[in-house]
Design a protein around this motif. Structure first.
Motif, short mmCIF file in Angstrom:
data_model
loop_
_atom_site.label_atom_id
_atom_site.label_comp_id
_atom_site.label_asym_id
_atom_site.label_seq_id
_atom_site.Cartn_x
_atom_site.Cartn_y
_atom_site.Cartn_z
N PRO A 69 27.17 17.17 101.99
CA PRO A 69 26.22 18.28 102.15
C PRO A 69 24.79 17.79 102.00
O PRO A 69 24.54 16.87 101.23
N ASN A 70 23.89 18.35 102.76
CA ASN A 70 22.48 17.99 102.64
C ASN A 70 21.64 19.11 103.25
O ASN A 70 21.88 19.50 104.38
N PRO A 71 20.67 19.63 102.49
CA PRO A 71 19.89 20.76 103.01
C PRO A 71 19.09 20.43 104.26
O PRO A 71 18.74 21.33 105.03
N SER A 72 18.79 19.15 104.46
CA SER A 72 17.95 18.81 105.63
C SER A 72 18.78 18.53 106.89
O SER A 72 18.23 18.22 107.95
N LEU A 73 20.10 18.65 106.78
CA LEU A 73 20.98 18.34 107.92
C LEU A 73 20.62 19.16 109.16
O LEU A 73 20.67 18.69 110.29
N THR A 74 20.22 20.41 108.89
CA THR A 74 19.92 21.32 109.98
C THR A 74 18.71 20.83 110.80
O THR A 74 18.64 21.00 112.01
N PHE A 175 23.26 11.22 107.65
CA PHE A 175 23.35 12.64 107.24
C PHE A 175 22.23 13.08 106.30
O PHE A 175 22.42 13.95 105.47
N ALA A 176 21.07 12.45 106.42
CA ALA A 176 19.93 12.86 105.59
C ALA A 176 18.63 12.61 106.36
O ALA A 176 18.57 11.74 107.23
#
Ligand code: BTN
Length: 238
Positions: A69-74, A175-176
């Motif tokens: 999971p990573n908040p900046s993935l989007t 993924f970041a």
């Protein structure tokens, strides 16, 4: 693509994101999977909105990717879609509106909805591909590949190239939002340097940066604010 993705195609489904979330929760999806639908009966957008897509004209696809999971993935996903659409449009007018809308000259071409379910991120991508007319409410704010190029696109091939670019971009940057990805994102982000309105009650400021977590940094009268969620309106756009 560095690894083969299973591609499932539906004539009609409620929502490609909802379908994948349901299957992941039921333990029926254990590896990376892509779902393409020719039409959705309950398409969903960001912030609990509906996503209307025209049957056979719009691209509606979701990727279930097993990743951290990573908040900046989007934001990284927007960079991936950018690569694919830039190959088609090839001009300097394709930009990203924070966090992940692809826009051309202020009109929306693509929206992305990322949702986390157990070990997976479900990345839903909606692209206005062969659309020639839009509903009244969005007709001043939307555009499509066909309107921009005068050509028709094969939805399956387009979906494959978009998904390939998204997965490659995510893998390349592990993924970041690393420094390279952040610099690239900032060079494309239409918000930066502009007056923006955000929050509730609405506040205003100048968007000045993207944080390493993918937040939009806004300079307001009362100091810097890191915006991580919600609508951000850019003056003169939407
Ligand atoms: C947004 O801009 O609000 C995000 C829109 C995301 C739409 C796509 S279409 C494929 C996938 N399935 C959905 O129900 N939503 C996403």
């Amino acid at each position: 693509m560095s690894k083969a993705l299973d591609f499932i195609i539906f004539e009609s489904i409620d929502s490609t994101n909802t379908y994948l979330k349901r299957k992941i929760k039921a333990g029926e999806i254990t590896s990376d999977t892509v779902v393409l639908a020719k039409s959705q009966t309950n398409g969903r957008g960001r912030l609990e909105r509906n996503w209307e897509a025209e049957k056979g004209k719009s691209l509606t696809v979701s990727i279930a990717l097993k990743c951290p999971p990573n908040p900046s993935l989007t934001l990284l996903c927007a960079l991936g879609v950018f690569e694919a659409l830039d190959d088609i449009l090839g001009d300097k007018n394709l930009k990203i509106k924070w966090p992940n809308d692809l826009v051309r000259k202020g009109r929306k071409l693509c929206g992305i909805l990322c949702e986390r379910v157990s070990d997976f991120t479900v990345i839903g991508i909606g692209i206005n591909a062969n659309n020639r007319i839009f509903p009244e409410e969005i007709k001043e704010k939307a555009t499509s590949l066909t309107l921009l190029t005068g050509r028709e696109y094969n939805i399956e091939s387009l979906a494959k190239s978009v998904c390939e670019k998204v997965v490659n971009t995510l893998e390349k940057h592990r993924f970041a939002l690393d420094e390279n990805a952040r610099d690239k994102y900032k060079s494309l982000c239409i918000n930066l340097g502009k007056e923006v309105h955000f929050g509730s009650p609405l506040k205003k400021g100048i968007a000045v940066d993207i944080s390493p977590l993918g937040e939009l940094v806004v300079a307001t009268e009362s100091g810097y604010e890191n915006v991580s969620y919600g609508d951000v309106f850019v003056s003169g756009i939407y």
